[in-house]
Motif scaffolding. Sequence first.
Motif, PDB file in Angstrom:
ATOM      1  N   VAL A  44      16.118  15.498 -77.335  1.00 37.53           N
ATOM      2  CA  VAL A  44      16.438  15.393 -79.047  1.00 37.53           C
ATOM      3  C   VAL A  44      17.572  15.985 -79.392  1.00 37.53           C
ATOM      4  O   VAL A  44      17.664  17.553 -79.172  1.00 37.53           O
ATOM      5  N   ILE A  45      18.805  15.517 -80.526  1.00 35.99           N
ATOM      6  CA  ILE A  45      19.632  16.035 -81.132  1.00 35.99           C
ATOM      7  C   ILE A  45      19.295  16.055 -82.476  1.00 35.99           C
ATOM      8  O   ILE A  45      19.709  15.331 -83.124  1.00 35.99           O
ATOM      9  N   GLY A  46      19.995  17.030 -82.400  1.00 35.43           N
ATOM     10  CA  GLY A  46      19.046  17.790 -83.891  1.00 35.43           C
ATOM     11  C   GLY A  46      18.175  18.107 -84.668  1.00 35.43           C
ATOM     12  O   GLY A  46      17.027  17.975 -83.996  1.00 35.43           O
ATOM     13  N   GLY A  64      13.649  15.593 -86.717  1.00 32.91           N
ATOM     14  CA  GLY A  64      13.737  16.564 -86.305  1.00 32.91           C
ATOM     15  C   GLY A  64      12.468  16.658 -85.562  1.00 32.91           C
ATOM     16  O   GLY A  64      12.106  16.914 -84.594  1.00 32.91           O
ATOM     17  N   VAL A  65      11.824  17.870 -86.405  1.00 36.79           N
ATOM     18  CA  VAL A  65      11.037  18.672 -86.202  1.00 36.79           C
ATOM     19  C   VAL A  65       9.693  17.627 -87.028  1.00 36.79           C
ATOM     20  O   VAL A  65       9.129  18.256 -86.064  1.00 36.79           O
ATOM     21  N   GLN A  66      10.121  16.956 -87.022  1.00 33.58           N
ATOM     22  CA  GLN A  66       8.916  16.128 -87.653  1.00 33.58           C
ATOM     23  C   GLN A  66       8.414  15.482 -86.056  1.00 33.58           C
ATOM     24  O   GLN A  66       7.204  15.225 -85.660  1.00 33.58           O
ATOM     25  N   SER A  67       9.428  14.753 -85.527  1.00 34.24           N
ATOM     26  CA  SER A  67       9.735  14.102 -84.271  1.00 34.24           C
ATOM     27  C   SER A  67       8.914  14.754 -82.898  1.00 34.24           C
ATOM     28  O   SER A  67       8.682  14.333 -82.155  1.00 34.24           O
ATOM     29  N   ILE A  68       9.582  16.241 -82.593  1.00 35.49           N
ATOM     30  CA  ILE A  68       9.855  17.300 -81.385  1.00 35.49           C
ATOM     31  C   ILE A  68       8.356  16.941 -80.854  1.00 35.49           C
ATOM     32  O   ILE A  68       8.628  16.909 -79.513  1.00 35.49           O
TER      33      ILE A  68
END
Length: 261
Positions: free
Chosen positions: A171-173, A178-182
């Motif tokens: 995951v880039i970013g 990004g914070v939600q999906s990680i």
Amino acid sequence: MRRTLPDRDDQRTTERLRGLGLSHRVFEAGSGIGGTWYWNRYPGARCDVESLEYSYSFSEELEQEWEWTERYPAQPEILRYIEHVADRFDLRRDVELDTRVTSAVWDGERWQVITDHGETVSARFCIFATGCLSRPKDLEIAGLDSFEGSVHSTARWPHEGVDFTGRRVAVIGTGSSGVQSIPVIAAQAAELTVFQRTASPPCSSGARSGRWCGTRRPPRPWPRATTRSGPSGPASTPATSRPTTPTTSGSWTCGRPRSPT
């Protein structure tokens, strides 16, 4: 008439125009209503505003009949809410799906609007409810064209979803998407690597707080306040020069910002 991506604000406008007795047409590029909540389906997508504050306020009955299941609602629930509102107030009959506006010209007296179906519509008023972030930015990463794996962007996430089971994922970013999906991807993938430019301190949202289930907004005898607040308190807290570690630790525990004591 209006050209729009019908989301929660656009639905309110449609309901208001009908109440004023104005004839109107809504053009939507997507195959369904919901605007940003129709297009954005990446893992973990949710609202950063508390559900009670993200609700419509034009109907007391609507406020009392809908039950949010999470403090910060996720994309599927918000889309269900928008679809419920559209059905409850019969708003779908004014929306033309799979239709894009290719031209809108003011001729000095009226707007002449042309759609990608070749239709020309004339109107006194034209509301451009297209949003400020409706066009995704293409990735500009050297070597991406030779990467042999699959590449996905949160802005263009497949509606059918992506299965990461047993896969190595990068995951880039670490922006909002990004914070939600990680965390969601990490729970499924065999291995996850995150690339970020600048680290930011995390804070639990308390999104799945059990006490939130079944909560409704109390009737309001006054207009909505300009400063957002809810059962968890004000949306912002005063700045301080005191050490922040105890404060951030407490915020993680309760799921909301706290002022140092």
